[in-house]
Design an enzyme around this catalytic site. Structure first.
Site, PDB file in Angstrom:
ATOM      1  N   GLU A   1       0.761  -1.088   0.063  1.00  0.00           N
ATOM      2  CA  GLU A   1       0.086  -0.121  -0.130  1.00  0.00           C
ATOM      3  C   GLU A   1       0.843   1.329  -0.104  1.00  0.00           C
ATOM      4  OE1 GLU A   1      -1.266   1.924   3.570  1.00  0.00           O
ATOM      5  OE2 GLU A   1      -1.181   0.113   4.681  1.00  0.00           O
TER       6      GLU A   1
ATOM      7  N   LYS B   1      -4.731  -2.335  14.111  1.00  0.00           N
ATOM      8  CA  LYS B   1      -4.270  -1.270  15.017  1.00  0.00           C
ATOM      9  C   LYS B   1      -4.877  -1.206  16.195  1.00  0.00           C
ATOM     10  CE  LYS B   1      -3.389   1.509  10.866  1.00  0.00           C
ATOM     11  NZ  LYS B   1      -3.907   0.836   9.630  1.00  0.00           N
TER      12      LYS B   1
END
Length: 679
Positions: free
Chosen positions: A50, A184
């Site tokens: 990404e 996360k």
């Protein structure tokens, strides 16, 4: 300027093309870097990356340094890195060093998830792809493995805000394996795992524990449903998922290395303070993640950034190892297929893209006589001229293109004499023509063209009787080669009985056949016995002849709307899966029969070429370039672009097939396909 496809197409008149609801022109949905495209062609393992981690995850120049280091790690493991981004509106797979530096310093790159891709592309802007955006690009590019830092997920208090990352739903409809360090820590990990289960995503921990990691820390307090111990196990899982055609993704959650892990208590306190500050400032949506990460980095005096860098590097190593193992598994799977022999017994045979393509067709010596006077009088007079000689024949030309592009791995079964012309053809590309193709006492086929001073053909003469020696018995002598070939190519010069025999054998083996018509009379040869063809490449005149043969009552009168006519003619040819119809200056139309009466039709515009030297081999070179793209597993648009580029090279050389194709391949000029497709 002359249009490239005028030389490729054998029909002389081109009518106006009107827009049709069935036709879509090519949009360059992806641009590959030369390195990534070369890797796709050669079947090397590729890892997608990404780009939001570059633009929104780290400050400059740390982001650029990390991007280079991550790509280097992947390269060292034997895979090819492919960082994904939108540059000036173009979704790009694989960034150069210059492009990475540009993106790393960009202040205007937008975060590009699924909902953002089209608007950013339409506006010609720059975009950094999120996990969801990169998953879409990986699917389009057929890259099965993607490495990131951490996934998005269900945000804390998501039950009230409904703030759920698009990463999760995208994983549910993507067959890509994603290597990450869990989700996360700022997210609601429990609810995220529940949401992934609902989406049908297989979540695995990686290593010797089933603890699900929490980005900065190796444990989140939750357990992963499954575990894979190493890269090989992960590759086998991916292979099984593809075999079952599940259509949903895999998450491989790799814990951060212990030496780089942070204290759970310190991280949680920093997250809570950052969340409270975000509420005060009214920050929400896609802006909240980078805000909290920046706040955590500040609160931990940069330690969280160091941890982020350590885990992405570790993930890159693991992802590359999985990609390499997955490639090995695919090689094994493709290396042994079970086939039925004539007696119906089962036997194994090697079938892989490394095997030779088999071309069965014509080979002849082409001679041209270009009169230097203004007029040619066919009254017995002698005219001064310039003569030229080169190797020709439709099958031979296509075979030579593939031979040069594939560094060999192509064989031609034909009929040539044991005379000087036959030796000339054999010496032209040593090893291409099979030895059994030589007919003792035979006269090698030849073609002579008389051209006027402007280069227009006034008279053609052909001696092709030796092609009758391309018999069924000759084919049967090389049945092992046919069985192993990934593709069999036939041209219209092959006798009809032999042609039907070859197609029938290929149909039994479920092997694709590419038929190249040579004129309207020979175009109908494979249609006599309702043989199934995967590919054929007629011009509109040959298409009319084929359709008329199958359906005598069909209207094949010339119309001003060639596109609509081609679509209607194609509907009749239901036994041909893919029609590649050349349309002169208008380009190429590719029609795929879907079996429901409404074919999928795409129009690819032609490129313009200046200073054409020779047109005799352009059509065959186009077919060879297109087939090379097929064998390389590339998207249709790139197969067409390769065909255009190969044909262009043929137009700019005096021989039927350009000998410099191997040079193009070596210095990568051949693969700059983003510049080859008409805009």
């Amino acid at each position: 300027m002359a249009y490239l496809l005028k030389a490729i197409c054998r029909c002389s008149r081109v009518a106006t093309v009107h827009h049709s609801r069935h036709v879509s022109t090519i949009s360059r949905r992806l641009v590959y870097s030369e390195e990534v495209l070369q890797a796709k062609i050669e079947g090397k393992p590729i890892v997608a990356l990404e780009s939001t981690i570059i633009t929104h995850g780290m400050p400059y120049p740390k982001n650029l340094e990390t991007a280079h280091e991550v790509e280097q790690i992947i390269t060292e493991q034997g895979a090819i890195p492919a960082t994904v981004a939108i540059l000036k509106g173009q979704l790009t797979v694989g960034l150069t060093k210059v492009q990475l530096e540009y993106l790393a310093q960009s202040k205007n790159a937008l975060k590009a998830s699924r909902r953002d891709l089209a608007p950013i592309a339409a506006a010609g802007l720059d975009g950094a792809t999120t996990v969801a955006g990169t998953l879409i690009a990986a699917e389009l590019a057929d890259i099965p493995i993607f490495v990131t830092g951490g996934l998005g997920g269900v945000h804390r208090e998501g039950e009230l805000t409904m703030d759920i990352s698009a990463d999760l739903s995208e994983l549910g409809r993507s067959k890509t394996l994603v290597v990450c360090s869990g989700v996360k820590s700022i997210l609601d990990i429990g609810r995220t795992l529940e949401y992934l289960e609902t989406q049908g995503v297989c979540v695995c921990s990686y290593g010797d524990t089933d603890d699900f990691p929490a980005f900065y820390t190796p444990r989140s307090g939750y357990r992963a449903p499954y575990r894979v111990g190493n890269a090989r196990e992960a590759a086998r899982l991916l292979s099984s998922t593809h075999a079952l055609q599940l259509g949903s993704g895999i998450v491989i959650a790799v814990p951060i290395p212990k030496e780089s892990a942070m204290d759970e208590k310190i991280i949680e306190e920093a997250i809570q303070r950052a969340l409270e500050e975000a509420k005060k400032q009214g920050i929400q949506g896609k802006e909240i993640t980078p805000f909290i990460l920046a706040a955590v980095a500040k609160a931990t005096a940069g330690s969280s950034l160091d941890a982020n860098i350590a885990l992405i590097k570790n993930n890159a190593k693991v992802g590359a190892e999985i990609a390499v193992e997955f490639k090995k598994l695919n090689d094994v799977v493709n290396g042994a297929k079970v086939l039925k022999d004539k007696a119906g017994r089962q036997r194994s045979a090697e079938l892989h893209t490394g095997n030779d393509v088999l071309v069965i067709g014509g080979a002849n010596v082409d001679r041209t006589y270009r009169v230097t006077e203004d007029q040619v009088k066919l009254d017995g007079s002698t005219h001064p001229c310039k003569t030229a000689q080169c190797a020709g024949g439709v099958g031979r030309n296509i075979a030579e293109v593939l031979w040069r592009l594939q560094r060999g791995r192509t064989r031609l079964l034909t009929a040539i004499g044991d005379d000087a012309d036959g030796q000339y053809l054999a010496d032209n590309v040593p090893g291409l023509i099979l030895k059994d193709s030589v007919v003792k006492g035979g006269r090698t086929p030849s073609y002579a063209a008389v051209l006027d001073s402007s280069g227009e053909c006034q008279l053609g003469l052909g001696d092709m009787t030796l092609y009758d020696y391309i018999t069924i018995d000759l084919v049967n002598k090389h049945m092992d080669l046919l069985v192993r070939a990934p593709l069999v190519i036939l041209d219209g010069n092959v006798p009809q009985t032999t042609m039907v025999h070859v197609i029938e054998q290929c149909n039994k083996l479920n092997k694709p056949v590419f038929f190249e018509p040579t004129d309207i009379r020979k175009a109908i040869k494979p249609l006599n016995f309702r043989c199934h063809l995967m590919y054929t490449s007629p011009n509109i005149s040959e298409l009319r002849a084929m359709a008329k043969y199958v359906s005598p009552t069909i209207n094949t009168s010339h119309t001003t709307d060639e596109v609509s006519e081609i679509i209607e003619l194609a509907k009749v040819l239901k036994d041909i899966q893919v029609l590649i119809v050349t349309m002169g200056a208008k380009g190429v139309i590719i029609i795929k029969n879907r079996g429901n009466g409404e074919p999928d039709v795409r129009l690819y515009p032609a490129e313009t070429v200046d200073k054409i030297i020779n047109v005799s081999g352009a059509g065959d070179s186009f077919a060879g370039g297109y087939i090379f793209g097929l064998l390389s597993g590339l998207d249709e648009s790139y197969c067409v672009a390769m065909g255009f580029q190969t044909a262009k090279a043929a137009l700019l050389t005096s021989t039927t097939v350009p000998t410099e194709l191997n040079v193009y391949r070596k210095n990568a000029k051949f693969f700059q396909l983003d510049n080859l497709i008409s805009k």
